[in-house]
Design an enzyme around this catalytic site. Structure first.
Site, PDB file in Angstrom:
ATOM      1  N   GLY A  91       0.864  -1.174   0.000  1.00 29.93           N
ATOM      2  CA  GLY A  91       0.000   0.000   0.000  1.00 29.93           C
ATOM      3  C   GLY A  91       0.905   1.230   0.000  1.00 29.93           C
ATOM      4  N   GLY A 113       3.927   0.628   2.419  1.00 29.21           N
ATOM      5  CA  GLY A 113       4.867  -0.410   1.994  1.00 29.21           C
ATOM      6  C   GLY A 113       5.556  -0.086   0.680  1.00 29.21           C
ATOM      7  NE  ARG A 170     -12.522  11.208   8.963  1.00 29.65           N
ATOM      8  CZ  ARG A 170     -11.661  10.642   8.143  1.00 29.65           C
ATOM      9  NH1 ARG A 170     -11.045   9.540   8.492  1.00 29.65           N
ATOM     10  NH2 ARG A 170     -11.419  11.187   6.960  1.00 29.65           N
TER      11      ARG A 170
HETATM   12  C1  LIG Z   1     -12.815   4.219   1.627  1.00 32.64           C
HETATM   13  C2  LIG Z   1     -11.626   4.840   2.299  1.00 32.64           C
HETATM   14  C3  LIG Z   1     -11.243   6.127   1.988  1.00 32.64           C
HETATM   15  C4  LIG Z   1     -10.140   6.704   2.614  1.00 32.64           C
HETATM   16  N1  LIG Z   1      -9.795   7.990   2.296  1.00 32.64           N
HETATM   17  C5  LIG Z   1      -8.718   8.537   2.897  1.00 32.64           C
HETATM   18  C6  LIG Z   1      -8.321   9.867   2.570  1.00 32.64           C
HETATM   19  O1  LIG Z   1      -8.919  10.528   1.743  1.00 32.64           O
HETATM   20  N2  LIG Z   1      -7.232  10.376   3.196  1.00 32.64           N
HETATM   21  C7  LIG Z   1      -6.521   9.669   4.128  1.00 32.64           C
HETATM   22  O2  LIG Z   1      -5.542  10.191   4.639  1.00 32.64           O
HETATM   23  N3  LIG Z   1      -6.875   8.406   4.430  1.00 32.64           N
HETATM   24  C8  LIG Z   1      -7.946   7.821   3.851  1.00 32.64           C
HETATM   25  N4  LIG Z   1      -8.306   6.542   4.174  1.00 32.64           N
HETATM   26  C9  LIG Z   1      -7.403   5.728   5.031  1.00 32.64           C
HETATM   27  C10 LIG Z   1      -6.215   5.246   4.204  1.00 32.64           C
HETATM   28  O3  LIG Z   1      -6.634   4.903   2.912  1.00 32.64           O
HETATM   29  C11 LIG Z   1      -5.505   4.046   4.811  1.00 32.64           C
HETATM   30  O4  LIG Z   1      -5.322   4.232   6.176  1.00 32.64           O
HETATM   31  C12 LIG Z   1      -4.146   3.854   4.178  1.00 32.64           C
HETATM   32  O5  LIG Z   1      -4.264   3.835   2.778  1.00 32.64           O
HETATM   33  C13 LIG Z   1      -3.474   2.585   4.667  1.00 32.64           C
HETATM   34  O6  LIG Z   1      -2.281   2.405   3.933  1.00 32.64           O
HETATM   35  P1  LIG Z   1      -1.263   1.268   4.319  1.00 32.64           P
HETATM   36  O7  LIG Z   1      -0.192   1.324   3.313  1.00 32.64           O
HETATM   37  O8  LIG Z   1      -0.911   1.372   5.743  1.00 32.64           O
HETATM   38  O9  LIG Z   1      -2.110  -0.109   4.159  1.00 32.64           O
HETATM   39  P2  LIG Z   1      -2.928  -0.730   2.932  1.00 32.64           P
HETATM   40  O10 LIG Z   1      -3.166   0.207   1.834  1.00 32.64           O
HETATM   41  O11 LIG Z   1      -4.108  -1.393   3.582  1.00 32.64           O
HETATM   42  O12 LIG Z   1      -1.974  -1.838   2.359  1.00 32.64           O
HETATM   43  C14 LIG Z   1      -1.753  -3.047   3.018  1.00 32.64           C
HETATM   44  C15 LIG Z   1      -0.842  -3.888   2.147  1.00 32.64           C
HETATM   45  O13 LIG Z   1      -0.405  -5.007   2.893  1.00 32.64           O
HETATM   46  C16 LIG Z   1      -0.608  -6.201   2.178  1.00 32.64           C
HETATM   47  N5  LIG Z   1      -0.838  -7.225   3.186  1.00 32.64           N
HETATM   48  C17 LIG Z   1      -1.639  -7.184   4.264  1.00 32.64           C
HETATM   49  N6  LIG Z   1      -1.504  -8.305   4.994  1.00 32.64           N
HETATM   50  C18 LIG Z   1      -0.600  -9.062   4.356  1.00 32.64           C
HETATM   51  C19 LIG Z   1      -0.045 -10.330   4.618  1.00 32.64           C
HETATM   52  N7  LIG Z   1      -0.393 -11.050   5.699  1.00 32.64           N
HETATM   53  N8  LIG Z   1       0.854 -10.830   3.732  1.00 32.64           N
HETATM   54  C20 LIG Z   1       1.218 -10.121   2.614  1.00 32.64           C
HETATM   55  N9  LIG Z   1       0.730  -8.903   2.337  1.00 32.64           N
HETATM   56  C21 LIG Z   1      -0.171  -8.382   3.203  1.00 32.64           C
HETATM   57  C22 LIG Z   1      -1.749  -5.929   1.242  1.00 32.64           C
HETATM   58  O14 LIG Z   1      -1.666  -6.784   0.114  1.00 32.64           O
HETATM   59  C23 LIG Z   1      -1.458  -4.469   0.884  1.00 32.64           C
HETATM   60  O15 LIG Z   1      -0.515  -4.422  -0.130  1.00 32.64           O
HETATM   61  C24 LIG Z   1      -9.419   5.967   3.571  1.00 32.64           C
HETATM   62  C25 LIG Z   1      -9.810   4.675   3.899  1.00 32.64           C
HETATM   63  C26 LIG Z   1     -10.934   4.128   3.288  1.00 32.64           C
HETATM   64  C27 LIG Z   1     -11.374   2.767   3.715  1.00 32.64           C
END
Ligand SMILES: Cc1cc2nc3c(=O)[nH]c(=O)nc-3n(C[C@H](O)[C@H](O)[C@H](O)COP(=O)(O)OP(=O)(O)OC[C@H]3O[C@@H](n4cnc5c(N)ncnc54)[C@H](O)[C@@H]3O)c2cc1C
Length: 637
Positions: free
Chosen positions: A42, A45, A330
């Site tokens: 994500g 990562g 929120r």
């Molecule tokens: C509908 C929606 C709208 C949003 N809008 C906003 C916004 O406008 N602004 C804002 O700041 N935030 C927003 N958020 C929050 C934000 O999108 C997330 O908090 C953020 O994108 C999380 O990013 P991340 O990289 O931490 O995780 P993620 O994007 O969840 O990525 C997780 C990654 O880990 C991998 N993964 C997970 N578990 C495993 C495993 N066991 N083995 C291998 N791979 C694994 C997945 O494949 C993925 O690649 C929104 C959230 C939602 C639900």
């Protein structure tokens, strides 16, 4: 165990700079001797893997999706914060820091939040350089809009697709490194265990989801960027596949889990329409820039919204919070929506909704302007509800959206297991008890582009590593244990599907560990979760085989972890006898129905230590110090 957050000394504005200077560096030639695993692609990562590889480290990157671009981050709509002050409305790094600490109801670590506000400006520059098409205003500068909990406009956006555009930027940086051979990327791999050797995180066990085989990966350090655990509640705005398995298995290997009960319920989601539903849809907070929230003044009013005259409408957020109006944070907006519905003012077929109305904005700005700003969100609403939000108000209700809790990390983003780093939504670090809008993208990218590349170098440079390979005994043992769990799941051969159990767990979570929590309800939830979990291990049916692509098996492993984590969420909520941010204990509220904190007794991060299956976890406390933003009753009036 003593929790040492390793916060650098000195004035808050200087901490990060001083720390960067005092941390050890790995010289460029030595970087290629180190190997780092980054789980998750994500925003957190992908940005971390790309940046570490750019520095010269050997990186293994994995995700369970078929492409990094499928990560849940792609769903983010509204925007990303940075105090560039382009709008000249009084913003500054200090103000973003202040808003975030206050918005989190004084349950976040000041030093981390200040650093986040500092590096957020760099993120925008980095992303613009990558070609992220942020919205621009007439003069050519990047445009800004407002999000909840702030009185300035500091949110950068790309229509309603900010996450997608930012992820494309991070993905291209990652692809460049994959092309250069510096990153080895493995898709469709799910991490199922962490391997700890001599107390250090040295690798992972993953399942190849298509071939159904277990694989071991060894390295010098492991970074988890695996997202949040909102799907413990079954219905949430998160991607269906988002799960807690990676962080939960790391917890069971010794990483502490912090503030598990801090869950964010987002006020503007499309209401639940039936029990067949598997997911909820967010209507971005950005809509509250122009949309006005209201309910009829009369209880049980079934008239169509257009038939209810202005004087018979209650714009309750504008009435209760004149300073912030519809842009209160929120947690506050969600609680008030629930209160309105609980008191009989809800609208729509289920009476579990309030209106989000654009009539005034359309009249003031014109339909074209609204369409330009929010067109894709309006289309999405139309597709799902068959109602045209340009003509009738949207109906919205709060839903689970984000988890502020996660694995405990110190200032360097390292967990309690040396060499295990946790970034993005998977850690607990920056948002306290309530996250302000547009700050998750900011945190994920800050962690990945600008923090971990420095802090991990310090660890590598100052640690002695013995040679470890994926053939070593600790890997074989971890693989055997993962295989045993898979076999156990496959052998149950019961009568109920994984989804049935997950839905039931979600209902318990929502009813007793959701927006309003109380002692009796939480105790009941813990006992209900335990007995449902037992039923799961006796009666779940998983079709297919373990040596093949098996979606049911994948889900079963994740739901098994949600059961255990759900119990920890309830336990954490039970122990925290105060209300703060998204954690609302009904016993602790002010006369006006606001969250009532107990700073004397609960101004700490609650970090839980796994002690064994079925045993109560140990609680460790990281006391929070507020030198700059003095805790007070949060007011948005
Ligand atoms: C509908 C929606 C709208 C949003 N809008 C906003 C916004 O406008 N602004 C804002 O700041 N935030 C927003 N958020 C929050 C934000 O999108 C997330 O908090 C953020 O994108 C999380 O990013 P991340 O990289 O931490 O995780 P993620 O994007 O969840 O990525 C997780 C990654 O880990 C991998 N993964 C997970 N578990 C495993 C495993 N066991 N083995 C291998 N791979 C694994 C997945 O494949 C993925 O690649 C929104 C959230 C939602 C639900």
């Amino acid at each position: 165990m003593t929790l040492d957050a390793k916060i650098p000394s000195g004035p808050i504005e200087r901490k990060w700079d001083t720390h960067r200077f005092t941390m050890k560096l790995v010289n460029p030639a030595n970087k290629r001797k180190y190997h780092i695993i980054v789980v998750g692609t994500g925003l957190a990562g992908a940005s971390a893997a790309a940046s570490l590889a750019e520095l010269g480290y050997n990186v293994t990157s994995l995700c369970y999706h078929e492409s990094p671009r499928r990560a849940h981050s792609i769903a983010a709509q509204g925007g990303i914060n940075a105090p560039k002050n382009y709008t000249n409305d009084g913003d500054s790094i200090y103000r973003l820091f202040y808003d975030t600490v206050k918005g989190g109801d004084y349950r976040a670590r000041e030093a981390n939040v200040y650093r986040l506000a500092q590096v957020s400006n760099n993120i925008i520059d980095q992303c613009v350089a990558q070609g992220v098409p942020f919205a621009r205003e007439y003069g050519g500068l990047l445009d800004n809009r407002s999000f909840g909990g702030a009185q300035v406009s500091r949110t950068f956006y790309a229509r309603g697709q900010t996450g997608q555009q930012l992820l494309l930027g991070a993905y291209s940086a990652l692809s460049r490194q994959i092309g250069a051979g510096q990153v080895k990327f493995y898709d469709r791999r799910e991490m199922l265990d962490l391997v700890v050797v001599d107390g250090q995180a040295r690798g992972i066990i993953a399942r190849h989801l298509v071939a159904g085989k277990l694989e071991s990966y060894a390295a010098d350090a492991v970074v988890l960027a695996t997202g949040g655990y909102g799907n413990t509640f079954y219905l949430s705005t998160m991607a269906k596949a988002s799960n807690a398995t990676a962080i939960w298995r790391a917890y069971k290997k010794g990483a502490l889990f912090a503030n598990a009960c801090f869950t964010q319920i987002h006020p503007t989601c499309i209401p639940v329409s039936g029990s067949y539903q598997s997911k909820l849809t967010l209507m971005s907070e950005s809509l509250r820039n122009d949309g006005r929230i209201w309910v009829p003044k009369k209880k049980g009013d079934t008239r169509r919204p257009e038939d209810i005259p202005e004087e018979e409408r209650d714009y309750y957020l504008e009435r209760l919070y004149p300073s912030f109006g519809n842009l209160v944070p929120r947690d506050v907006a969600s609680r008030r929506a629930k209160e309105m519905c609980d008191n009989g003012y809800g609208v729509g077929p289920t009476s579990q909704a309030v209106y989000l109305d654009f009539a005034d904005a359309i009249q003031r700005l014109g339909k074209d302007v609204i369409e330009e700003k929010y067109g894709n969100l309006f289309d999405m609403y139309h597709e799902i509800t068959a109602e045209d939000p340009y003509k009738v108000p949207m109906r919205i209700y709060p839903a689970v959206h984000y988890t502020m809790g996660g694995l405990w990390v110190d200032y360097n983003l390292m967990s309690t297991i040396p060499g295990l780093y946790v970034i993005g939504e998977a850690n607990f670090s920056d948002h306290g008890a309530n996250r302000l809008g547009a700050s998750a993208l900011m945190q994920g990218l800050a962690d990945g582009y600008f923090i971990i590349p420095y802090t991990i170098g310090d660890y590598l440079a100052s640690t002695k590593f013995k040679r470890v390979t994926a053939e070593d005994t600790p890997f074989k043992e971890a693989e055997t244990s993962v295989r045993a769990t898979i076999k156990k799941l496959m052998s149950i051969n019961g009568k109920r599907t994984v989804d049935e159990f997950h839905r039931q767990l979600g209902k318990i979570m929502w009813d007793y560990v959701g927006m309003g929590r109380n002692k009796a309800g939480l105790e009941k939830a813990i006992s209900m979760i335990r007995s449902l979990r037992e039923e799961f291990w006796n009666d779940v049916k998983i079709v297919g085989s373990e040596d093949d692509l098996n979606n049911e098996l994948e889900k079963a492993g994740r739901v098994a972890d949600f059961f255990e984590l759900g119990e920890l969420v309830a336990r954490d909520a039970l122990h925290r006898e105060e209300s703060c941010g998204g954690h609302f204990r009904e016993e602790y509220q002010t006369e006006e129905g606001e969250a009532k904190r107990d700073d004397a007794n609960y101004s700490y991060v609650a970090a839980w230590e796994y002690t064994g299956d079925g045993k109560a976890p140990n609680l460790h406390k990281e006391q929070l110090q507020f030198e700059y933003v003095k805790p007070s009753q949060r007011s948005y009036k």
